[in-house]
Design a protein around this motif. Structure first.
Motif, short mmCIF file in Angstrom:
data_model
loop_
_atom_site.label_atom_id
_atom_site.label_comp_id
_atom_site.label_asym_id
_atom_site.label_seq_id
_atom_site.Cartn_x
_atom_site.Cartn_y
_atom_site.Cartn_z
N HIS A 73 0.86 -1.18 0.00
CA HIS A 73 0.00 0.00 0.00
C HIS A 73 0.90 1.23 0.00
O HIS A 73 1.64 1.46 0.96
N CYS A 74 0.84 1.98 -1.08
CA CYS A 74 1.72 3.15 -1.22
C CYS A 74 1.22 4.27 -0.30
O CYS A 74 0.05 4.63 -0.32
N SER A 75 2.13 4.82 0.50
CA SER A 75 1.73 5.88 1.44
C SER A 75 1.56 7.21 0.73
O SER A 75 0.95 8.13 1.27
N MET A 76 2.10 7.35 -0.46
CA MET A 76 2.01 8.61 -1.20
C MET A 76 0.68 8.71 -1.94
O MET A 76 -0.05 9.69 -1.79
N CYS A 77 0.35 7.70 -2.73
CA CYS A 77 -0.82 7.79 -3.60
C CYS A 77 -1.92 6.81 -3.21
O CYS A 77 -2.95 6.73 -3.88
N SER A 78 -1.70 6.01 -2.15
CA SER A 78 -2.69 5.03 -1.67
C SER A 78 -2.96 3.89 -2.64
O SER A 78 -3.97 3.20 -2.51
N HIS A 79 -2.11 3.73 -3.61
CA HIS A 79 -2.29 2.62 -4.56
C HIS A 79 -2.05 1.28 -3.87
O HIS A 79 -1.09 1.12 -3.13
N HIS A 80 -2.94 0.31 -4.11
CA HIS A 80 -2.79 -1.05 -3.58
C HIS A 80 -2.28 -1.96 -4.67
O HIS A 80 -2.75 -1.89 -5.81
N MET A 94 8.99 -0.53 -6.52
CA MET A 94 8.43 0.59 -7.27
C MET A 94 6.92 0.65 -7.07
O MET A 94 6.24 -0.37 -7.15
N CYS A 95 6.39 1.84 -6.85
CA CYS A 95 4.94 1.99 -6.87
C CYS A 95 4.55 2.13 -8.34
O CYS A 95 5.11 2.93 -9.08
N GLU A 96 3.56 1.32 -8.76
CA GLU A 96 3.16 1.31 -10.17
C GLU A 96 2.58 2.65 -10.60
O GLU A 96 2.69 3.07 -11.74
N ARG A 138 10.09 4.58 -6.28
CA ARG A 138 10.04 3.98 -4.95
C ARG A 138 9.47 4.98 -3.96
O ARG A 138 9.87 6.14 -3.95
N THR A 139 8.50 4.54 -3.19
CA THR A 139 7.88 5.42 -2.20
C THR A 139 7.79 4.67 -0.88
O THR A 139 7.93 3.45 -0.85
N GLU A 140 7.53 5.39 0.18
CA GLU A 140 7.27 4.71 1.44
C GLU A 140 6.00 3.90 1.28
O GLU A 140 5.04 4.35 0.65
ZN LIG Z 1 2.23 5.44 -5.15
#
Ligand SMILES: [Zn+2]
Ligand SMILES: *[C@@H]1O[C@H](CO)[C@@H](O)[C@H](O)[C@H]1NC(C)=O
Length: 328
Positions: free
Chosen positions: A146-153, A198-200, A205-207
């Motif tokens: 779960h990306c903390s920046m954009c909330s992408h799962h 990597m966040c898609e 790379r994000t937290e």
């Molecule tokens: Zn993201």
């Protein structure tokens, strides 16, 4: 050195620091569906690979022959120094599987796309890896990010043949339960940018947070209590007492949402006694007539109350046949 068909209670000679091998082989040989498959040589009927199954055919009662064949196919295990039972188990299962893979010539798919559905991944896995080993020991692990920046799962799915569980620091009660190890294993973990994939969506790379769960339950689940911690200069061993249920271990809470109870019964334990450098492996295995303690060539009956010690290292559970009861 004759295979005593009947009791199945046969000790294995130590041929020089090979207690790790003896203990693992005892545990595996108490996996009923695998033992019968080996003894009946059922793999002869379903083999497609041209190579002879050297390990499968090797008579395990003679550990010297078995070990020398094993070291030939897995050169990493050369020399007679003490080896880790868990590592050996992984190599052994992988090697046995390769020998009796029903689909030996399927291409390797390489890295799989992150967004693939679990079932598609599983189908692909079974298309190239299909053997009695996979039938019994393979499960699927889901890693949810779960990306903390954009909330992408997003999810990734990996095949596992065992789960390596962290042991929590000793609690105030001084006792740790298997459930606490499983909770820690499946606990949400924060990953900083350096350790995250990597966040898609962000395309960098994000937290993020990561959580592991069991997507597909195997017939036999091997739980490794990770007692050995590697630091830069040394390996240390935890001797924390971890209690575990002998029957009705419910792994449902670590599976997909709403999967209900998924119950397992214990049938073998691989123990490690001693220190990192001076250790000794033994096994406790259950057959139709109760539990026995396997210490190389010696085999002695034990009671259920003697099974739980702070030496338990690898636990072998098989899915119980009883219909799922309502989860508490
Ligand atoms: Zn993201
Ligand atoms: C296992 O066998 C060894 C050698 O035969 C012996 O020294 C050791 O005490 C035994 N371990 C247990 C737990 O009985």
């Amino acid at each position: 050195e004759q295979l005593t068909i009947g009791s199945g209670r046969v000790g294995l000679r130590n041929i020089g620091n090979t207690c790790f091998l003896n203990a693992v082989v005892q545990c595996l040989s108490h996996t009923c569906c695998l033992r019968d498959y080996c003894l009946l040589k059922s793999y002869k009927q379903e083999k497609f690979s041209k190579d002879e199954p050297l390990l499968m055919d090797g008579t395990v009662v003679n550990p010297r022959k078995f070990y020398s064949v094993f070291r030939e196919v897995v050169p990493y295990f050369s020399g007679y120094s003490q080896q880790d039972a868990q590592e050996f188990l992984r190599f052994l299962l992988d090697k046995l599987h390769t020998e009796i893979n029903r689909r030996p010539n399927m291409p390797d798919f390489g890295t799989l796309v992150l967004s693939e559905e679990a079932s598609v991944m599983w189908k692909k896995h079974r298309e190239r890896d299909d053997s009695r080993i996979v039938d019994l020991f393979s499960g699927q692990l889901r890693s949810s990010l779960h990306c903390s920046m954009c909330s992408h799962h997003s999810n990734t799915f990996d095949v596992f043949c065992d789960l390596s569980l962290p042991i929590p620091k000793r609690s105030s009660t001084g006792e740790v339960t298997l459930r606490q190890c499983l909770d820690l294993f499946s606990q949400e973990e924060k990953l900083d940018r350096d350790n995250s994939p990597m966040c898609e969506r962000c395309n960098r790379r994000t937290e993020c947070t990561k959580r592991l769960s069991i997507q597909r339950f195997p017939q036999v689940i091997v739980l490794h209590l990770n007692r050995f911690t590697m630091s830069k200069w040394s390996i240390s061993k935890s001797t924390v007492y971890v209690s575990f249920p002998l029957t009705n271990l419910d792994l449902g809470p670590y599976g997909p949402v709403d999967c209900g109870s998924v119950l397992y019964d214990l049938y073998a334990i691989c123990n490690h006694a001693g220190t990192v450098n001076m250790g000794h492996y033994t096994a406790c295995c259950s057959d139709g007539n109760g539990w026995c303690f396997y210490n190389d060539s010696s085999v002695t009956p034990v009671t259920e109350s003697q099974l739980q010690t702070n030496q338990a290292y690898v636990l072998f559970y098989q899915r119980s046949n009883s219909t799922a009861s309502v989860r508490k």
